[in-house]
Design a protein around this motif. Structure first.
Motif, short mmCIF file in Angstrom:
data_model
loop_
_atom_site.label_atom_id
_atom_site.label_comp_id
_atom_site.label_asym_id
_atom_site.label_seq_id
_atom_site.Cartn_x
_atom_site.Cartn_y
_atom_site.Cartn_z
N PRO A 147 38.52 15.99 -21.76
CA PRO A 147 38.75 14.55 -21.67
C PRO A 147 38.03 13.89 -20.49
CG PRO A 147 40.77 15.68 -22.16
CD PRO A 147 39.77 16.76 -21.86
N ALA A 148 37.99 14.57 -19.35
CA ALA A 148 37.34 13.98 -18.19
C ALA A 148 35.85 13.76 -18.44
CB ALA A 148 37.53 14.86 -16.95
N TRP A 150 34.36 13.48 -21.39
CA TRP A 150 34.16 12.44 -22.42
C TRP A 150 34.38 11.04 -21.84
CZ3 TRP A 150 31.73 15.81 -24.38
CH2 TRP A 150 32.18 16.96 -25.02
N ALA A 151 35.37 10.90 -20.97
CA ALA A 151 35.63 9.58 -20.36
C ALA A 151 34.47 9.16 -19.48
CB ALA A 151 36.92 9.62 -19.55
N THR A 154 31.50 8.20 -21.71
CA THR A 154 31.70 6.89 -22.33
C THR A 154 31.51 5.76 -21.32
OG1 THR A 154 33.28 7.84 -23.91
CG2 THR A 154 33.33 5.45 -23.62
N ALA A 155 32.07 5.96 -20.10
CA ALA A 155 31.93 4.93 -19.07
C ALA A 155 30.46 4.73 -18.69
CB ALA A 155 32.75 5.31 -17.85
#
Length: 815
Positions: A147-148, A150-151, A154-155
């Motif tokens: 998740p880290a 991917w976040a 995306t950012a």
């Protein structure tokens, strides 16, 4: 804002756009350099050069294949750059990744010859996208997916796209492209969901690759199949949309004039329809090419006319063609614009926008269709312009016609309130037109129009019909001396004129009105100025200032003209005759014919009233012919009892100067069977004043027929006895006004004595008119007058009574 200030402002804004693009590129490079130097994931031992080549190809493919997203009635093309960007972040070192990312836009800019600012900005956006995403990913542990990661990914993608879009909107605004808050908001709102969508697809791809490297092959095949299906779908939809856009364009396309703003807007709409970076409309204009250019990053602008062949050398020789067909750039297409079968212009499209493909035959067919519609619209625009010009402009002189002159005079009145208007007619036009032909008559009018413009450069000058012109100025420019304004016009316009190989003389008649004293509307002022102008014909051309008396008598004048025209056509005009008698011996020397007219409704209309109206209305010719025909017939009748007694007929100045009058008189003499020496034509002094040289020529031609000439009412005008020298004149008639004062006025006696002495010196007979008393006859004999005419011997009588009167006086033959 002056043109210089505007140009300086444009240069400053362009420099700022270059600066922002450079800063964006620098920021991207610095962000990339600050990220980790190594790739987070292993590529299975693949050499860096191979990975660089692979990702360069992936970026080029993503740039070529776009996805079209429809938002309401607008379509937005989005490239697939986020997919190779996300994969490159994981498998390429940031430096190599930046090189691969910049290689694709750099190659496209070189191949499609992008403008330098556009090429720089595209490179800057690519660099910032890589730098923002690499910096974001380097902030987390990217060795394992989660998740880290991917976040952060995306950012980074979202920040890169948002900043790039904002910078793009700012640069567009700086270079003059239309950018509104509404369009900027729509663009930013579209970036967020699109970026999130492709970020999600990138995460799915990365998750699959991290679990099993072999899935990359499956993903590539799946992506290719989906791309092929999507492109097929978009091709069908695109054709439908292009057809609809073409229909909307043609439906909205009206008549175009190259100089109007509508032409620029239509060309820009065509450029968007053709997906072209630049659209150049070249039209034949004044022997050269006039260009209107629409570009992606500039509003449409018109360039100066260029010499033939300057930028359209080949399209004029053939039909529509792609650039490759005539050895030019592949990304260019041209089509000729035809007006009938003649080349009217060329339409050139350069640089297809979109996902990198060049113009093809489908685009060329669209260009040909659009070009044909554009040629029709331009042709209709030229026709409409010609019709509008014809509706307001006199075709011969280029001056405003009656309608436009009236409109301009009303505008002049609204602006200044006070105005001086002169109505001008060219008295010599009819003679030139009838004797020298219509072509030289037109040249005379052109010369008068030129002189009027030179005489009053600031005036409103118009041709209001025939040989009539109107000249108007604000009263402040003329002063209150309106008569002087009319005299100035005459002095600067009248004179000799060379019409080709023929010389002639310009003669004017001028009537003047003032506003608001003589009217508050242009139509009223024009009518009253022309009324004064017609009156000026009888006083040597004027100028004559309009007076209310003209308006009061206007309805009767019109009735007299209409009735006179009818009387001449039906032979209702009568002629009375008054004998002339020798001052000594009472011999009858001749008879003067006097026109008389009694109308059933108008009553007795005297010559003083209907003769000037006949001159003003063009009836003088028929009136003179009628009087001559009746007078010669009467003269033939009384030859039986008084052989050698001739007849005198008054003729006007315009009639004598008419080149056809000599032939007409010869015909009437032959028709009546009367010897020419029995006819005397009495001319007023005005014929000598209007054009002395032409008058002498016409009088010589009349004398060559064998008839006699007399100057009537001598002394009432502005001429002098010096005019008589060299003229073919036989007698001078002293006006009744001088005869009336012989007994009481020493001045009148002196005038009569001088006229008699000089006339006799020149070999001319002298006739005294208005002799009514025996005392006058005695005095006239003493002064040496040859003949007298008046009530003392006989009143005017009808033709039926002349023969009997002559028998009673036993007129001897006059030799």
């Amino acid at each position: 804002m002056t043109a210089i200030a505007h140009t300086a402002q444009q240069r400053a804004r362009s420099a700022l756009a270059w600066l922002l693009s450079g800063l964006l590129l620098l920021g991207g490079v610095l962000l990339t350099a600050s990220a980790d130097a190594e790739a987070p994931w292993s590529a299975g031992g693949a050499p860096p050069a191979a990975l660089l080549a692979l990702f360069t190809v992936l970026y080029a493919a993503a740039q070529h294949y776009s996805v079209d997203l429809e938002l309401r009635r607008e379509t937005h093309s989005v490239t697939l750059m986020q997919l190779p960007l996300a994969l490159g972040l994981m498998f390429l070192a940031p430096g190599l990744h930046l090189v691969a990312r910049l290689a694709a836009p750099l190659a496209l800019a070189l191949r499609q010859r992008h403008p330098p600012l556009k090429a720089l900005f595209n490179l800057a956006m690519g660099a910032f996208e890589v730098g923002a995403a690499a910096s974001a990913v380097s902030l987390v542990s990217a060795a394992e997916p989660g998740p880290a990661l991917w976040a952060a990914l995306t950012a980074g993608l979202l920040v890169g796209d948002l900043v790039g879009t904002v910078m793009l909107l700012v640069v567009w605004w700086l270079i003059g492209m239309p950018v509104t808050l509404q369009s900027a908001a729509r663009a930013l709102l579209l970036v967020v969901p699109v970026t999130l969508l492709f970020a999600a697809l990138s995460i799915v791809a990365l998750s699959a690759v991290s679990a099993d490297k072999s899935t990359s092959l499956v993903l590539l095949v799946l992506a290719g199949m989906l791309s092929l299906a999507y492109r097929t779908h978009r091709k069908v939809v695109g054709q439908q949309q292009a057809t609809q856009r073409l229909y909307d364009f043609v439906k909205d396309l009206g008549p175009l004039d190259l100089g109007s703003p509508a032409a620029g807007a239509a060309l820009e709409r065509m450029r968007v329809l053709l997906h072209a970076q630049r659209l150049d409309l070249a039209l034949l204009h004044g022997g050269g090419w006039c260009h209107l250019v629409a570009r992606e990053d500039h509003p449409p602008r018109r360039t100066q006319a260029l010499p033939p062949g300057a930028s359209v050398p080949r399209a004029a020789l053939g039909g529509p063609a792609l650039g490759s067909r005539h050895g030019g750039d592949e990304d260019t297409m041209v089509t000729p614009l035809l007006a009938g079968s003649q080349l009217a212009g060329v339409l050139t499209a350069t640089g297809r926008l979109g996902a990198g493909r060049r113009f093809d035959m489908g685009d060329l067919r669209l260009l040909e269709t659009v070009g044909a519609e554009l040629a029709t619209a331009l042709d209709r625009g030229r026709l409409l312009t010609d019709l509008e010009r014809t509706a307001t402009t006199d075709v011969l002189t280029g001056l405003p016609n009656l309608t436009e002159t009236t409109r301009r005079l009303d505008a002049l009145l609204r602006e200044h309130g006070e105005m001086v208007l002169a109505a001008v007619t060219v008295l010599s036009f009819k003679e030139v037109n009838d004797t020298l032909g219509r072509e030289l008559g037109d040249e005379l009018l052109l010369e008068v129009a030129r002189r009027l413009r030179l005489a009053c450069p600031e005036a409103t000058v118009g041709r209001v019909g025939g040989a009539r012109f109107a000249v108007a100025l604000p009263a402040s420019a003329v002063g209150r001396d309106a008569d002087h304004f009319g005299l100035t016009l005459r002095s600067q316009v009248e004179g000799t004129a060379q019409l080709g190989a023929v010389g002639t003389h310009v003669r004017l008649s001028v009537g003047v009105v003032q506003a608001p004293e003589h009217g508050a509307r242009a139509g009223t002022l024009l009518r009253r100025a022309e009324t004064a102008m017609y009156s000026a014909r009888h006083v040597g051309g004027g100028p004559v200032m309009w007076a209310p008396a003209y308006e009061v008598s206007g309805s009767r004048r019109l009735a007299v003209v209409l009735a006179l025209r009818e009387a001449l056509s039906w032979g209702a005009l009568a002629v009375a005759y008054q004998p002339k008698v020798a001052a000594t011996g009472d011999r009858v020397t001749g008879v003067e014919a006097l026109a008389r007219w009694t109308h059933p409704a108008l009553g007795l209309v005297g010559p003083a009233e209907f003769v000037p109206l006949a001159e003003a209305s063009g009836l003088m010719g028929p009136l003179t012919a009628t009087v001559l025909r009746q007078s010669l017939a009467a003269c033939r009748e009384w030859q039986g009892c008084s052989p050698g007694v001739g007849v005198s007929v008054n003729v006007s100045a315009d009639t004598v100067l008419d080149a056809g009058f000599v032939t007409e008189v010869a015909g009437l003499l032959a028709e009546a069977g009367v010897a020419a020496q029995l006819l005397t034509l009495e001319l007023t002094e005005s014929v000598l004043l209007q054009d002395p040289h032409l008058a002498a020529e016409r009088m010589s031609e009349l004398r060559s027929l064998g008839l006699k000439l007399a100057v009537d009412d001598f002394g009432t005008g502005y001429s002098s006895l010096t005019y008589l020298r060299g003229l073919p004149v036989d007698e001078v008639k002293i006006d009744k006004g001088f005869v009336d004062g012989l007994a009481t006025d020493a001045g009148d006696r002196a005038v009569v004595r001088a006229v008699v002495d000089i006339a006799h010196t020149l070999g001319l007979r002298v006739v005294a008119e208005g002799t009514e008393h025996e005392e006058q006859l005695v005095e006239l004999r003493t002064l040496g007058v040859d003949e007298v005419q008046g009530y003392l011997h006989a009143r005017p009588m009808p033709a039926s009574e002349v023969s009997s009167w002559l028998r009673e006086h036993s007129a001897p033959r006059v030799t």
